[in-house]
Motif scaffolding. Sequence first.
Motif, PDB file in Angstrom:
ATOM      1  N   VAL A  36      11.330  -9.571   4.559  1.00 27.95           N
ATOM      2  CA  VAL A  36      11.828 -10.914   4.857  1.00 27.95           C
ATOM      3  C   VAL A  36      12.474 -10.908   6.239  1.00 27.95           C
ATOM      4  CG1 VAL A  36      13.435 -12.744   4.180  1.00 27.95           C
ATOM      5  CG2 VAL A  36      12.242 -11.432   2.419  1.00 27.95           C
ATOM      6  N   GLY A  89       5.247 -17.967   5.635  1.00 24.78           N
ATOM      7  CA  GLY A  89       6.665 -18.303   5.536  1.00 24.78           C
ATOM      8  C   GLY A  89       6.912 -19.787   5.698  1.00 24.78           C
ATOM      9  N   THR A 147       7.308 -12.440   4.733  1.00 24.32           N
ATOM     10  CA  THR A 147       7.690 -13.844   4.703  1.00 24.32           C
ATOM     11  C   THR A 147       8.994 -14.044   5.463  1.00 24.32           C
ATOM     12  OG1 THR A 147       7.962 -15.751   3.226  1.00 24.32           O
ATOM     13  CG2 THR A 147       8.961 -13.675   2.512  1.00 24.32           C
ATOM     14  N   ASP A 148       9.535 -15.261   5.407  1.00 24.53           N
ATOM     15  CA  ASP A 148      10.802 -15.517   6.087  1.00 24.53           C
ATOM     16  C   ASP A 148      11.865 -15.928   5.077  1.00 24.53           C
ATOM     17  OD1 ASP A 148      10.371 -18.224   5.546  1.00 24.53           O
ATOM     18  OD2 ASP A 148       9.662 -18.682   7.564  1.00 24.53           O
ATOM     19  N   GLU A 149      13.078 -16.024   5.591  1.00 18.48           N
ATOM     20  CA  GLU A 149      14.229 -16.311   4.743  1.00 18.48           C
ATOM     21  C   GLU A 149      14.116 -17.675   4.070  1.00 18.48           C
ATOM     22  OE1 GLU A 149      19.097 -16.186   5.317  1.00 18.48           O
ATOM     23  OE2 GLU A 149      17.756 -15.917   7.034  1.00 18.48           O
ATOM     24  N   LEU A 186      19.487  -9.699   3.743  1.00 23.54           N
ATOM     25  CA  LEU A 186      18.038  -9.754   3.625  1.00 23.54           C
ATOM     26  C   LEU A 186      17.464  -8.601   2.799  1.00 23.54           C
ATOM     27  CD1 LEU A 186      16.846 -11.011   7.132  1.00 23.54           C
ATOM     28  CD2 LEU A 186      17.501 -12.307   5.101  1.00 23.54           C
ATOM     29  N   GLU A 233      14.982  -9.197  -0.258  1.00 25.62           N
ATOM     30  CA  GLU A 233      13.658  -8.566  -0.361  1.00 25.62           C
ATOM     31  C   GLU A 233      13.432  -7.970  -1.742  1.00 25.62           C
ATOM     32  OE1 GLU A 233      13.101  -7.275   4.340  1.00 25.62           O
ATOM     33  OE2 GLU A 233      13.929  -5.869   2.889  1.00 25.62           O
ATOM     34  N   ALA A 272      11.733 -17.275   1.160  1.00 21.38           N
ATOM     35  CA  ALA A 272      12.306 -16.364   0.170  1.00 21.38           C
ATOM     36  C   ALA A 272      13.384 -17.041  -0.669  1.00 21.38           C
ATOM     37  CB  ALA A 272      12.874 -15.129   0.869  1.00 21.38           C
TER      38      ALA A 272
END
Length: 342
Positions: free
Chosen positions: A115, A308, A330-332, A97, A101, A335
């Motif tokens: 993230v 996200g 945000t989230d994975e 992560l 990022e 991303a």
Amino acid sequence: MESLSRLIAVQQRIAPEVGELVERRYAVLRCIQFAQPIGRRGVALKTGYGERKVRADIASLREQGLVTVDTGGIMLTREGEKTLADLGEYVRELRGLARLEEELRQKLSAGQVVVVSGDSDQDPSVKKDMGKAAARLMREIVRDDDVISVGGGTTMAEVANALTRPWNKRNVTFVPARGSLGDDVEKQADTIAALMAKNVNAAYRLLNVPDDLRAETLSRIALEPRIKEILEVIHGARIVVHGIGTIDEMARRRRLPPDEVALLRDKGAVAEMFGYYFDARGAIVHVTPSMGLRPEDLEGKEIMAVAGGTKKALAIVAVMANRPREILVTDEGAARAILAMR
């Protein structure tokens, strides 16, 4: 951190199944934390893992004293809570992560990107992690005497829930970035501003004005002395924290008629913020009547966007293209979807 990265790299070469097991049990522990007490079937449904694997994981976690299991459901023990917190950084490194990022920060020209693991489209509890990350960053950037303007939405509601005492900032005031939108009171900017303030024992001011009134009605209301005063406070905010809406999401919240939704799509709109609609390149293509902040009011302010989910990837890109934010949480899922775009 570097030694942890090396350790994970070695572990993945000689025993990749260990990383998979740790990720799965981390997901199980997180699920239990957010939904406890919960049954095995509920954990399996929420995490997407089969019941047999979940049953085996819970049996192992129970043996290690990390969860309790009784007729009321499964719950984390104190040691389970501690272990879950300790696992966070390990899982971040395991999933890469930090690299994610930095790549996203460069692609979106953002000052800072955070993230969190997971995809909120698949697992709603990931919004809680985004909320915690945003609340942690707010503690870092807020100063004494600040006015903080906050938007509405489900993710922003999680930010409010995560922002709790102790709070060592003095004379801070929370205000809504816009008027009330939709029937769900918990998601409205007024409610979120008030909850944040109450959680940290700060001051707040509310608009108490629906955001979906006709333009001429909003113009008349804006001239009322009380509303005019609050709008001045809102426009004077140093920090703005907001979510990002997709067209489908905002069409529901604003109760837009089908012909207006079709018009937005024809114009190429993919994102909404403060009643303004943006195309994929960040250009404003449509404006609806709204009371509060406008995109042009953000100049000179410290801005944090919190959004996200894979489905919001294009909307995030659009809003960030209009004006890069100092901070994006945000989230994975979002991303990776953004980085996969050309």
